[in-house]
Design an enzyme around this catalytic site. Structure first.
Site, mmCIF file in Angstrom:
data_model
loop_
_atom_site.group_PDB
_atom_site.id
_atom_site.type_symbol
_atom_site.label_atom_id
_atom_site.label_comp_id
_atom_site.label_asym_id
_atom_site.label_seq_id
_atom_site.Cartn_x
_atom_site.Cartn_y
_atom_site.Cartn_z
ATOM 1 N N LYS A 169 17.079 8.691 39.010
ATOM 2 C CA LYS A 169 17.941 9.375 39.989
ATOM 3 C C LYS A 169 17.268 10.647 40.506
ATOM 4 C CE LYS A 169 20.639 6.247 38.252
ATOM 5 N NZ LYS A 169 21.054 4.990 38.770
HETATM 6 C C1 LIG Z 1 22.015 4.269 37.520
HETATM 7 C C2 LIG Z 1 23.364 3.835 37.858
HETATM 8 C C3 LIG Z 1 24.390 3.803 36.897
HETATM 9 C C4 LIG Z 1 24.139 4.064 35.446
HETATM 10 O O1 LIG Z 1 23.718 5.366 35.202
HETATM 11 P P1 LIG Z 1 23.302 5.747 33.682
HETATM 12 O O2 LIG Z 1 23.217 7.249 33.713
HETATM 13 O O3 LIG Z 1 21.983 5.113 33.440
HETATM 14 O O4 LIG Z 1 24.361 5.256 32.798
HETATM 15 C C5 LIG Z 1 25.657 3.455 37.315
HETATM 16 N N1 LIG Z 1 25.918 3.147 38.592
HETATM 17 C C6 LIG Z 1 24.964 3.158 39.537
HETATM 18 C C7 LIG Z 1 25.316 2.824 40.960
HETATM 19 C C8 LIG Z 1 23.656 3.488 39.197
HETATM 20 O O5 LIG Z 1 22.702 3.469 40.140
#
Ligand SMILES: *Cc1c(COP(=O)(O)O)cnc(C)c1O
Length: 381
Positions: free
Chosen positions: A183
């Site tokens: 992210k």
């Molecule tokens: C990455 C992601 C998640 C999960 O995030 P984590 O912090 O790895 O649990 C959930 N929803 C979306 C749309 C994502 O891109």
């Protein structure tokens, strides 16, 4: 033959400042949720214009906290887009509720409000609107399609994104962010709940700490050392560490700089690549501030010189990493077997699963990297 350069799909932009930031918690010995997490939460709430921000171990656990705090359970339905990371749907199952998949729009990759309207029923307790790849879902249209149903934002990809003048995280009843290294900003693993609802925030606060009704911090500093917490809720341990909080504070300070840089290169991609008729550029509706967690194109199967997967292999041979945007939840083994889905049940998500392609866009790429990718794609055309 080894390609002249290799470009990863994503690389976190961490360095000296983050390294220095973890010194203090390590030296003082305050490692678990404490002053650094509190400072990170405060700064995150200010940046996203919400009253409350509560750190968690991931976006997945942040979403789980929100649904649990909303008392969503067996017999309840939650509408979830069919094209998203599997965690968005999994959290509904963690609560014993039923995820109802709604289709997505092939150009925005986000929830199709018309399909949301079709999927709403008497058991619908919430809608999880995903801001996929950093583009906010059309919240106003979703709200109009399902009047009165609470909207939970899956803002995993949307730190710093905006919609009609408001930041992601402040658009629904509550939101969940991710700080996974894929992210825009990262704490290794990590997540955040945001909400303006004080009662919901307090429930999330207790639920992340085993259901305890006073925090560890209060217990250490409070005037009544004999007090043990009350445990009136079935909680979890979803606490962020102070090491992560310290890193998050530094990363958050750099968020807008990261997005501005990504925006400049997204503009470059668009200027250079939009002449390729079979490669559709990501949409950027007026009034949205895209967070550019990923730059996801759509390979038009009727016009492309080769199928998407062949294109991805050719780019890989040249050292350029690509990925499908994400996956269609109903086509994943667990969901297919448990709910009996076939790919054609959600044709928008099926097509996005098959034809989306993310190309590298992150804060550790050089001008030469971007030029190399653009040249490679033009040669394929
Ligand atoms: C990455 C992601 C998640 C999960 O995030 P984590 O912090 O790895 O649990 C959930 N929803 C979306 C749309 C994502 O891109």
């Amino acid at each position: 033959m080894k390609p002249p350069r290799t470009i990863q799909i994503s690389l976190p932009a961490t360095g000296e400042e983050e390294w220095q930031a973890v010194r203090e918690p390590l030296m003082t010995g305050w490692l678990t949720q404490g002053p650094k997490v509190a400072a990170f939460e405060k700064a995150f709430a200010e940046r996203h214009q919400v009253k409350h921000a509560l750190a968690a171990t991931s976006c997945t656990t942040a979403l789980h906290l929100i649904l649990a705090a909303m008392d969503i359970g067996p017999g309840d339905e939650v509408i979830v887009p069919a094209f998203t990371w599997v965690a968005t749907a999994n959290v509904v199952l963690y609560c014993g509720a039923t995820p109802v998949l709604a289709d997505v729009d092939r150009s925005s990759f986000n929830l199709d409000p018309q399909d949301v309207a079709r999927k709403v029923g008497p058991r619908t307790k919430a809608i999880i609107a995903v801001h996929l790849f950093g583009l906010c879902a059309d919240i106003d249209a979703i709200r109009a399609a399902a009047p009165g149903i609470p909207i939970v934002e899956d803002a995993a990809c949307a730190a710093g994104s905006g919609y009609r003048g408001k930041p992601a995280g402040a658009l629904g009843t509550a939101a969940a962010f991710s700080f996974h290294p894929r992210k825009s900003i990262t704490t290794g693993e990590g997540g955040m709940v945001t909400t303006d609802d004080g009662a919901l925030a307090e429930r999330c606060n207790q639920l992340r700490n085993h259901g305890a009704s006073i925090s560890e911090e209060q217990r250490h500093h409070g005037p009544r050392p004999y007090l043990l917490p009350e445990f009136n809720l079935l909680g979890f341990n979803y606490r962020m560490t102070d090491l992560q909080g310290a890193v998050g504070l530094v990363q958050l300070k750099r968020l807008d700089e990261f997005i501005d840089e990504r925006q400049r290169w997204a503009d470059f991609y668009r200027a250079e690549l939009s002449a390729i008729p079979w490669l559709r550029m990501p949409s950027t509706p007026a009034g949205s501030r895209h967070g550019w967690q990923s730059f996801v194109c759509y390979v038009d199967p009727d016009r492309a010189p080769m199928p998407r997967n062949a294109l991805m292999e050719k780019l890989q041979e040249r050292g350029i990493s690509t990925r499908p945007g994400t996956h269609a939840v109903h086509m994943l083994g667990y969901y297919r077997d448990r709910f009996g889905y076939s790919p054609d049940d959600l044709p928008g998500a099926r097509d996005c699963d098959r034809h989306s392609m993310s190309i590298p866009l992150h804060n550790r790429m050089s001008e030469a990297d971007y030029g190399y990718i653009v040249d490679a794609l033009k040669e394929m055309a």
